[in-house]
Design an enzyme around this catalytic site. Structure first.
Site, mmCIF file in Angstrom:
data_model
loop_
_atom_site.group_PDB
_atom_site.id
_atom_site.type_symbol
_atom_site.label_atom_id
_atom_site.label_comp_id
_atom_site.label_asym_id
_atom_site.label_seq_id
_atom_site.Cartn_x
_atom_site.Cartn_y
_atom_site.Cartn_z
ATOM 1 C CE LYS A 34 42.348 13.298 4.906
ATOM 2 N NZ LYS A 34 42.370 12.824 6.859
ATOM 3 N N GLY A 54 40.011 9.299 2.485
ATOM 4 C CA GLY A 54 40.474 8.523 2.013
ATOM 5 C C GLY A 54 39.719 8.191 0.348
ATOM 6 C CD GLU A 90 36.819 16.016 9.028
ATOM 7 O OE1 GLU A 90 36.367 15.290 8.179
ATOM 8 O OE2 GLU A 90 38.343 15.730 9.500
ATOM 9 C CG HIS A 146 41.661 18.372 9.262
ATOM 10 N ND1 HIS A 146 42.978 17.089 9.527
ATOM 11 C CD2 HIS A 146 40.271 17.837 8.136
ATOM 12 C CE1 HIS A 146 42.187 16.065 9.099
ATOM 13 N NE2 HIS A 146 41.253 16.529 7.886
#
Ligand code: 13P
Length: 256
Positions: free
Chosen positions: A10, A236, A165, A93
């Site tokens: 990201k 993350g 996702e 995304h």
């Protein structure tokens, strides 16, 4: 089929930080033939990292690109400019769908532009928390899949990767929840069914389906054993080198 472990960085890391991370990752990474390790840095880091990466060990992905190859599109980067730098690109995304307002039509053009430029699209699909609460998950998944793949021919489908996702499970979502293996399995079956309806069984079975949404080294094993899941799209946790390497090792263990 390979198992895919994709790190979506990201909007994180300077070019220098990205380069140091890659250096350490390459050092830590054995050459696993059956695990396709991919990281997606910011566009600005792709060029230097493409000179540094050992493509026998891992690949690079872009996080986004524009669907036109050149022209008056201030601020955009084209897939044709990414040729040779990235092997994959993340398209659709949820952060681009909801923050940058990309719709299925735009995503469809990006998937087509990626394929035209020999870059494999990782098409992300997933429902929001309220869509799930209103029982709309199946419709959303089907619409995003049919919309995103509208310009993909039978011959090109084997270059496409689908990432499920659920927006409500992504760590940046307020009060993100963990998706259960059963919830994921149900959506994976729907993705497989939809792909088979459009492309036929043989072609559809070649498409890897990844899961993404708060994946870390504690839950990666459980997610990788969900029937139909061929890999993970990690946000993350991919920023923490040890975590990412652990997830790759878990993938290797699950496979063997
Ligand atoms: P997290 O793993 O931080 O939840 O992010 C998931 C994601 O959006 C990967 O593309």
């Amino acid at each position: 089929m390979k198992t895919y472990i994709v790190g979506n960085w990201k909007l994180n890391f300077t070019v220098g930080e990205a380069s140091i991370y890659l250096h350490k990752l390459l050092k830590a990474l054995p050459n696993y033939r059956d695990i396709e390790v991919v990281v997606a840095p910011s566009a600005i880091a792709l060029q230097p990292l493409s000179l540094q990466v050992d493509r026998h060990k891992m690949k690079l992905a872009a996080q986004n690109a524009f669907y036109r190859d050149y022209g008056a599109f201030t601020g955009e980067t084209s897939f044709s400019q990414l040729r040779g730098l990235a092997d994959y690109v993340i398209v659709g995304h949820s952060e681009r769908r909801y923050i940058l307002k990309e719709d299925d039509k735009m995503i469809q053009k990006k998937v087509a532009a990626a394929l035209r430029n020999k870059i494999s699209p990782i098409l992300c699909i997933g429902e929001t928390e309220s869509e799930r609460a209103f029982g709309e998950t199946a419709d959303i998944i089907r619409d995003q899949l049919v919309g995103g793949l509208a310009e993909v021919s039978d011959d090109d489908l084997d270059k496409v990767i689908i990432a499920y996702e659920p927006v409500w499970a992504i760590s940046s979502t307020k009060a993100a929840k963990m998706a259960s293996p059963d919830e994921i399995a149900e959506v994976v079956r729907l993705i497989q069914k939809t792909l088979k309806e459009i492309y036929g069984v043989k072609t559809a079975e070649k498409v890897p389906i990844l899961f993404g949404g708060s994946v870390n080294s504690s839950n990666a094993g459980a997610y990788l054993t969900v029937p139909g899941i061929n890999g993970l799209l990690v946000g993350g946790a991919s920023l923490i080198l040890n975590e990412f390497v652990d997830i790759i090792e878990i993938a290797k263990r699950v496979r063997s």
